[in-house]
Design a protein around this motif. Structure first.
Motif, PDB file in Angstrom:
ATOM      1  N   PHE A  48       0.792  -1.064  -0.340  1.00 62.11           N
ATOM      2  CA  PHE A  48      -0.003  -0.019  -0.136  1.00 62.11           C
ATOM      3  C   PHE A  48       1.016   1.266  -0.033  1.00 62.11           C
ATOM      4  CE2 PHE A  48      -3.453  -2.313   2.597  1.00 62.11           C
ATOM      5  CZ  PHE A  48      -4.046  -2.909   1.272  1.00 62.11           C
ATOM      6  N   PRO A  49       0.782   1.974  -1.077  1.00 62.97           N
ATOM      7  CA  PRO A  49       1.850   3.373  -0.918  1.00 62.97           C
ATOM      8  C   PRO A  49       1.258   4.440   0.137  1.00 62.97           C
ATOM      9  CG  PRO A  49      -0.011   3.703  -2.764  1.00 62.97           C
ATOM     10  CD  PRO A  49       0.007   2.129  -2.152  1.00 62.97           C
ATOM     11  N   ARG A  50      -0.002   4.176   0.627  1.00 61.65           N
ATOM     12  CA  ARG A  50      -0.527   5.232   1.235  1.00 61.65           C
ATOM     13  C   ARG A  50      -0.764   4.667   2.861  1.00 61.65           C
ATOM     14  NH1 ARG A  50      -2.671   5.392  -3.301  1.00 61.65           N
ATOM     15  NH2 ARG A  50      -2.572   7.464  -4.461  1.00 61.65           N
ATOM     16  N   PRO A  51      -0.278   5.236   3.982  1.00 60.64           N
ATOM     17  CA  PRO A  51      -0.435   5.037   5.386  1.00 60.64           C
ATOM     18  C   PRO A  51      -1.912   4.805   5.616  1.00 60.64           C
ATOM     19  CG  PRO A  51       1.127   6.488   5.308  1.00 60.64           C
ATOM     20  CD  PRO A  51       0.472   6.564   3.732  1.00 60.64           C
ATOM     21  N   LEU A  52      -2.367   4.031   6.650  1.00 55.55           N
ATOM     22  CA  LEU A  52      -3.857   3.884   7.008  1.00 55.55           C
ATOM     23  C   LEU A  52      -3.721   4.930   8.544  1.00 55.55           C
ATOM     24  CD1 LEU A  52      -4.477   0.062   6.655  1.00 55.55           C
ATOM     25  CD2 LEU A  52      -5.225   2.147   5.136  1.00 55.55           C
ATOM     26  N   PHE A  53      -3.723   6.157   8.596  1.00 54.30           N
ATOM     27  CA  PHE A  53      -3.893   7.114   9.141  1.00 54.30           C
ATOM     28  C   PHE A  53      -4.887   6.877  10.508  1.00 54.30           C
ATOM     29  CE2 PHE A  53      -1.327   9.532   6.626  1.00 54.30           C
ATOM     30  CZ  PHE A  53       0.155   9.670   7.221  1.00 54.30           C
ATOM     31  N   HIS A  54      -6.221   6.755   9.780  1.00 52.43           N
ATOM     32  CA  HIS A  54      -7.380   6.651  10.848  1.00 52.43           C
ATOM     33  C   HIS A  54      -7.145   5.245  11.454  1.00 52.43           C
ATOM     34  CE1 HIS A  54      -9.390   9.941   9.269  1.00 52.43           C
ATOM     35  NE2 HIS A  54      -9.097   9.840   8.058  1.00 52.43           N
ATOM     36  N   LEU A  55      -6.978   4.268  10.950  1.00 54.64           N
ATOM     37  CA  LEU A  55      -6.775   2.874  11.647  1.00 54.64           C
ATOM     38  C   LEU A  55      -5.567   3.043  12.536  1.00 54.64           C
ATOM     39  CD1 LEU A  55      -7.552  -0.140  11.895  1.00 54.64           C
ATOM     40  CD2 LEU A  55      -6.090  -0.555   9.978  1.00 54.64           C
ATOM     41  N   ALA A  56      -4.560   3.644  12.428  1.00 54.22           N
ATOM     42  CA  ALA A  56      -3.444   3.738  13.012  1.00 54.22           C
ATOM     43  C   ALA A  56      -3.763   4.380  14.358  1.00 54.22           C
ATOM     44  CB  ALA A  56      -2.260   4.325  12.437  1.00 54.22           C
ATOM     45  N   ARG A  57      -4.762   5.525  14.205  1.00 52.61           N
ATOM     46  CA  ARG A  57      -5.088   6.039  15.357  1.00 52.61           C
ATOM     47  C   ARG A  57      -6.065   5.513  16.397  1.00 52.61           C
ATOM     48  NH1 ARG A  57      -7.126   9.966  12.834  1.00 52.61           N
ATOM     49  NH2 ARG A  57      -5.324  11.568  13.029  1.00 52.61           N
ATOM     50  N   GLN A  58      -6.845   4.625  15.717  1.00 56.59           N
ATOM     51  CA  GLN A  58      -7.801   3.944  16.493  1.00 56.59           C
ATOM     52  C   GLN A  58      -6.876   2.596  17.330  1.00 56.59           C
ATOM     53  OE1 GLN A  58     -10.800   4.834  16.914  1.00 56.59           O
ATOM     54  NE2 GLN A  58     -11.527   3.203  18.230  1.00 56.59           N
ATOM     55  N   LEU A  59      -5.851   2.192  16.825  1.00 57.96           N
ATOM     56  CA  LEU A  59      -5.461   0.952  17.284  1.00 57.96           C
ATOM     57  C   LEU A  59      -4.330   1.597  18.512  1.00 57.96           C
ATOM     58  CD1 LEU A  59      -4.334  -0.839  14.130  1.00 57.96           C
ATOM     59  CD2 LEU A  59      -5.635  -1.853  16.062  1.00 57.96           C
TER      60      LEU A  59
END
Length: 270
Positions: A48-59
């Protein structure tokens, strides 16, 4: 051929019937190539070229994490093979040591992006997920008597616009590599659909789980027979086999984990 079939069976038995299956997953090597203990997958093919910012924040915050998987039979499941959403849930719970991660299965067989878009309000938005995985494109080619590939691409684009700006990450999942959609009659439409999915994803700045490229790599580069990746009980020669589904989940799990890692720490809000 017999040797290849035996090797594939041994890979599956060792990696996916052992208690350590989910935590082991794939790993990133120093040469920046993604690999499983038995299946080498180049990072530049599927990462995936783009980070998963929302999932990272929730985790990072801890507590419940809700993911919605929407799509057709590849998501809903077909026959006796357990579908990928429940497997992904187990894999992520083990990886992130969080039993409160849930992956809701909102797949419906025989649908395509246009029908799935009509279900967004109830099946996606009402659930307020932190990540939506939208599996699309296969039926646009398989049922080309009912669907038009450019129209389906337009529906995917419209769906991504609906999700844009919401506090969630989005991942598109493209087509499987199966005999039913890679014949000489279907291949041009399949390749066009894959390309259009990539195009609309780039336009919307979302990731694509490149299932088609991944399975093609296994077949062409690793020499795994396509018959072993497609359910032998499926007369349509369309749906993934048990071991293929397990390998696909393993790949998706590690892609998500890698994109979460790159999404932490979270950049300040603009």
């Amino acid at each position: 051929m017999v040797a290849k079939l035996r090797k594939f069976a041994l890979i599956y038995q060792r990696e996916f019937r052992s208690p350590s299956f989910y935590p082991r997953s794939f790993f990133l090597q120093k040469d920046d190539r993604m690999a499983a203990p038995s299946l080498d997958i180049p990072a530049d093919l599927i990462r995936f070229p783009r980070p998963l910012f929302h999932l990272a924040r929730q985790l990072k915050a801890g507590g419940p994490v809700k993911i919605v998987a929407i799509g057709s039979s590849s998501t809903a499941g077909e026959g006796t093979i357990p579908p990928y959403p429940g497997r992904l849930e187990a894999a992520m719970q083990a990886r992130f040591h969080n039993p409160a991660i849930t992956v809701l299965n909102r797949g419906k067989g025989d649908q395509e992006a246009l029908e799935e878009l009509l279900r967004f309000d109830t099946d996606v938005l009402a659930e307020t997920p932190v990540l939506t995985i939208w599996q699309v494109g296969t039926n646009a080619v398989f049922h080309d008597d009912r669907y038009n590939v450019p129209d389906m691409a337009a529906a995917i684009d419209a769906g991504l616009k609906r999700l844009s700006g919401l506090p969630m990450d989005v991942v598109l999942m493209d087509l499987q590599y199966a005999q039913a959609i890679t014949s000489s009659v279907k291949m041009a439409g399949t390749e066009r659909m894959v390309a259009l999915i990539a195009e609309v994803a780039t336009k919307a700045s979302v990731n694509v789980f490149r299932r088609f490229a991944l399975m093609r790599h296994w077949i062409r580069d690793l020499g795994i027979p396509i018959d072993q990746l497609i359910d032998p009980t499926d007369p349509q020669h369309l749906h993934q086999s048990e071991p293929c589904t397990a390998f696909v989940v393993q790949a998706l799990d590690v892609l998500i984990a890698d994109a979460v890692k790159r999404g932490t720490p979270i950049p300040p809000s603009s």
